[in-house]
Design a protein around this motif. Sequence first.
Motif, PDB file in Angstrom:
ATOM      1  N   VAL A 184      45.796  31.289  37.307  1.00  0.00           N
ATOM      2  CA  VAL A 184      46.297  32.690  37.731  1.00  0.00           C
ATOM      3  C   VAL A 184      45.623  32.907  39.209  1.00  0.00           C
ATOM      4  O   VAL A 184      44.542  32.517  39.396  1.00  0.00           O
ATOM      5  CB  VAL A 184      45.776  33.666  36.443  1.00  0.00           C
ATOM      6  CG1 VAL A 184      45.620  34.919  37.049  1.00  0.00           C
ATOM      7  CG2 VAL A 184      46.150  33.362  35.192  1.00  0.00           C
ATOM      8  N   ALA A 185      46.320  33.622  39.857  1.00  0.00           N
ATOM      9  CA  ALA A 185      45.903  34.099  41.114  1.00  0.00           C
ATOM     10  C   ALA A 185      46.404  35.772  41.368  1.00  0.00           C
ATOM     11  O   ALA A 185      47.646  35.788  41.046  1.00  0.00           O
ATOM     12  CB  ALA A 185      46.455  33.239  42.289  1.00  0.00           C
ATOM     13  N   LEU A 186      45.343  36.389  41.652  1.00  0.00           N
ATOM     14  CA  LEU A 186      45.717  37.715  41.768  1.00  0.00           C
ATOM     15  C   LEU A 186      46.416  38.336  40.566  1.00  0.00           C
ATOM     16  O   LEU A 186      47.435  39.185  40.608  1.00  0.00           O
ATOM     17  CB  LEU A 186      46.498  38.007  43.025  1.00  0.00           C
ATOM     18  CG  LEU A 186      45.647  37.857  44.420  1.00  0.00           C
ATOM     19  CD1 LEU A 186      46.620  38.365  45.648  1.00  0.00           C
ATOM     20  CD2 LEU A 186      44.655  38.874  44.357  1.00  0.00           C
ATOM     21  N   GLY A 187      46.134  37.865  39.473  1.00  0.00           N
ATOM     22  CA  GLY A 187      46.631  38.417  38.095  1.00  0.00           C
ATOM     23  C   GLY A 187      48.015  38.041  37.819  1.00  0.00           C
ATOM     24  O   GLY A 187      48.572  38.495  36.945  1.00  0.00           O
ATOM     25  N   THR A 188      48.458  36.990  38.485  1.00  0.00           N
ATOM     26  CA  THR A 188      49.937  36.417  38.004  1.00  0.00           C
ATOM     27  C   THR A 188      49.704  34.847  37.801  1.00  0.00           C
ATOM     28  O   THR A 188      48.810  34.198  38.453  1.00  0.00           O
ATOM     29  CB  THR A 188      50.935  36.825  39.119  1.00  0.00           C
ATOM     30  OG1 THR A 188      52.180  36.786  38.480  1.00  0.00           O
ATOM     31  CG2 THR A 188      50.612  35.998  40.380  1.00  0.00           C
ATOM     32  N   SER A 189      50.589  34.478  37.570  1.00  0.00           N
ATOM     33  CA  SER A 189      50.834  32.871  37.195  1.00  0.00           C
ATOM     34  C   SER A 189      50.803  32.247  38.603  1.00  0.00           C
ATOM     35  O   SER A 189      51.470  32.599  39.333  1.00  0.00           O
ATOM     36  CB  SER A 189      52.174  32.415  36.292  1.00  0.00           C
ATOM     37  OG  SER A 189      52.237  33.331  34.821  1.00  0.00           O
ATOM     38  N   ALA A 190      50.172  31.050  38.528  1.00  0.00           N
ATOM     39  CA  ALA A 190      50.159  30.232  39.916  1.00  0.00           C
ATOM     40  C   ALA A 190      49.690  28.761  39.359  1.00  0.00           C
ATOM     41  O   ALA A 190      49.646  28.501  38.175  1.00  0.00           O
ATOM     42  CB  ALA A 190      48.583  30.572  40.440  1.00  0.00           C
ATOM     43  N   SER A 230      41.951  41.347  45.878  1.00  0.00           N
ATOM     44  CA  SER A 230      41.882  41.816  44.479  1.00  0.00           C
ATOM     45  C   SER A 230      41.713  43.437  44.235  1.00  0.00           C
ATOM     46  O   SER A 230      40.877  43.845  44.919  1.00  0.00           O
ATOM     47  CB  SER A 230      41.062  41.040  43.665  1.00  0.00           C
ATOM     48  OG  SER A 230      41.380  41.576  42.255  1.00  0.00           O
ATOM     49  N   LEU A 231      42.598  43.993  43.630  1.00  0.00           N
ATOM     50  CA  LEU A 231      42.585  45.449  43.128  1.00  0.00           C
ATOM     51  C   LEU A 231      41.717  45.577  42.048  1.00  0.00           C
ATOM     52  O   LEU A 231      41.200  46.708  41.647  1.00  0.00           O
ATOM     53  CB  LEU A 231      43.900  45.933  43.245  1.00  0.00           C
ATOM     54  CG  LEU A 231      44.432  46.637  44.188  1.00  0.00           C
ATOM     55  CD1 LEU A 231      46.034  47.229  43.933  1.00  0.00           C
ATOM     56  CD2 LEU A 231      43.731  47.633  45.186  1.00  0.00           C
ATOM     57  N   TYR A 232      41.442  44.389  41.312  1.00  0.00           N
ATOM     58  CA  TYR A 232      40.848  44.347  39.815  1.00  0.00           C
ATOM     59  C   TYR A 232      39.545  43.911  39.832  1.00  0.00           C
ATOM     60  O   TYR A 232      38.562  43.881  38.977  1.00  0.00           O
ATOM     61  CB  TYR A 232      41.638  43.848  39.068  1.00  0.00           C
ATOM     62  CG  TYR A 232      43.025  43.947  39.089  1.00  0.00           C
ATOM     63  CD1 TYR A 232      43.415  45.306  38.419  1.00  0.00           C
ATOM     64  CD2 TYR A 232      44.182  43.463  39.701  1.00  0.00           C
ATOM     65  CE1 TYR A 232      44.710  45.701  38.203  1.00  0.00           C
ATOM     66  CE2 TYR A 232      45.522  44.006  39.561  1.00  0.00           C
ATOM     67  CZ  TYR A 232      45.683  44.969  38.729  1.00  0.00           C
ATOM     68  OH  TYR A 232      46.992  45.520  38.890  1.00  0.00           O
ATOM     69  N   ARG A 233      38.839  43.642  41.043  1.00  0.00           N
ATOM     70  CA  ARG A 233      37.659  43.279  41.287  1.00  0.00           C
ATOM     71  C   ARG A 233      36.816  44.307  42.325  1.00  0.00           C
ATOM     72  O   ARG A 233      37.257  44.421  43.374  1.00  0.00           O
ATOM     73  CB  ARG A 233      37.335  41.840  41.981  1.00  0.00           C
ATOM     74  CG  ARG A 233      37.626  40.721  41.244  1.00  0.00           C
ATOM     75  CD  ARG A 233      37.634  39.416  41.749  1.00  0.00           C
ATOM     76  NE  ARG A 233      36.332  39.357  42.728  1.00  0.00           N
ATOM     77  CZ  ARG A 233      35.983  38.013  43.194  1.00  0.00           C
ATOM     78  NH1 ARG A 233      36.694  37.207  43.392  1.00  0.00           N
ATOM     79  NH2 ARG A 233      34.767  38.512  44.019  1.00  0.00           N
TER      80      ARG A 233
END
Length: 313
Positions: A40-46, A74-77
């Motif tokens: 995962v990278a930035l909340g999406t599959s990588a 990241s917006l989630y960190r």
Amino acid sequence: MNAVNRRRFLTISAAAGVFGTGALLGHHATSQPLYRWEGVALGTSASITLAHPEAKRIVARARAEIARLEGVFSLYRADSALSRLNATGKLDQPPFELLECLSLCGTVNAATDGLFDPSVQPVWRLYADSYDLGRAPDAEALATAQALVGWGGVHADAARVSFARAGMALTLNGVAQGFIADRVAALLASEGLHNILVDTGEMRALGGHPRGGAWPISLDVDGQILPKALPLRDLALASSAPRGTTFDDARTQGHILNPATGAPSAQPWRLVSVTAPQAALADALSSAFCLMTREEIATALTAFPSARLVYLG
């Protein structure tokens, strides 16, 4: 849980069949087994795909770079550079990567008559929070959030990034995945590596397929795989779908918002795919094109001669 969160880990470009039969052995081909990391990278599959005797070491270096850049974008960190900027309205000594990305954002903003505008984040947040409570944003709240949108209110230089108005915020979700793919590819290229496919939600091909030829990438349009693969060699591919991720369970309120109106895209496109030498540019353009007519897209592309619209439908 709203639809945005439920679908966060889906890759909008939905590339498939990257190991198609079109990759034929050539004089640069290798018999080394293919190695594929998925995460995962930035909340999406990588994923990272390569054929190399030290594949695990190479992937470990790439993963470390992804983690470092998540600390910027990241917006989630809460501790990321972007989150700190959004929380306080300013960021002193910003990371170079953030400045580079914002510079690209400004270029694409100008070329798309403001339709690519990362300062739409307050409206995006309002939509997400409202639909979390099971309702659409009310008109007054939407007008308040809309008043905070405007790329001209974002000021950036080497000393500081700041906002002109309290409450402004940025989302770089329409460009950062591509930017990270570019940075990972640059890191690996600096070590003399080639024939690697980096996918951080958008794709960056470093060289071609290890078996020879280009990487054959297939596009998924609403669950239908297009029969003709796109050849990718030393090139990036980004795709956006206006309703690939939605705020509501009925999947009518897409996540790509028009910064001029605050409303989800009204265009009929199901998928927009763009190639360019840089994944960040392809990413930003595919996001903006979701809000544009075919004629407007053609006009915007004149500012980027190396970019190509490869699917619109």
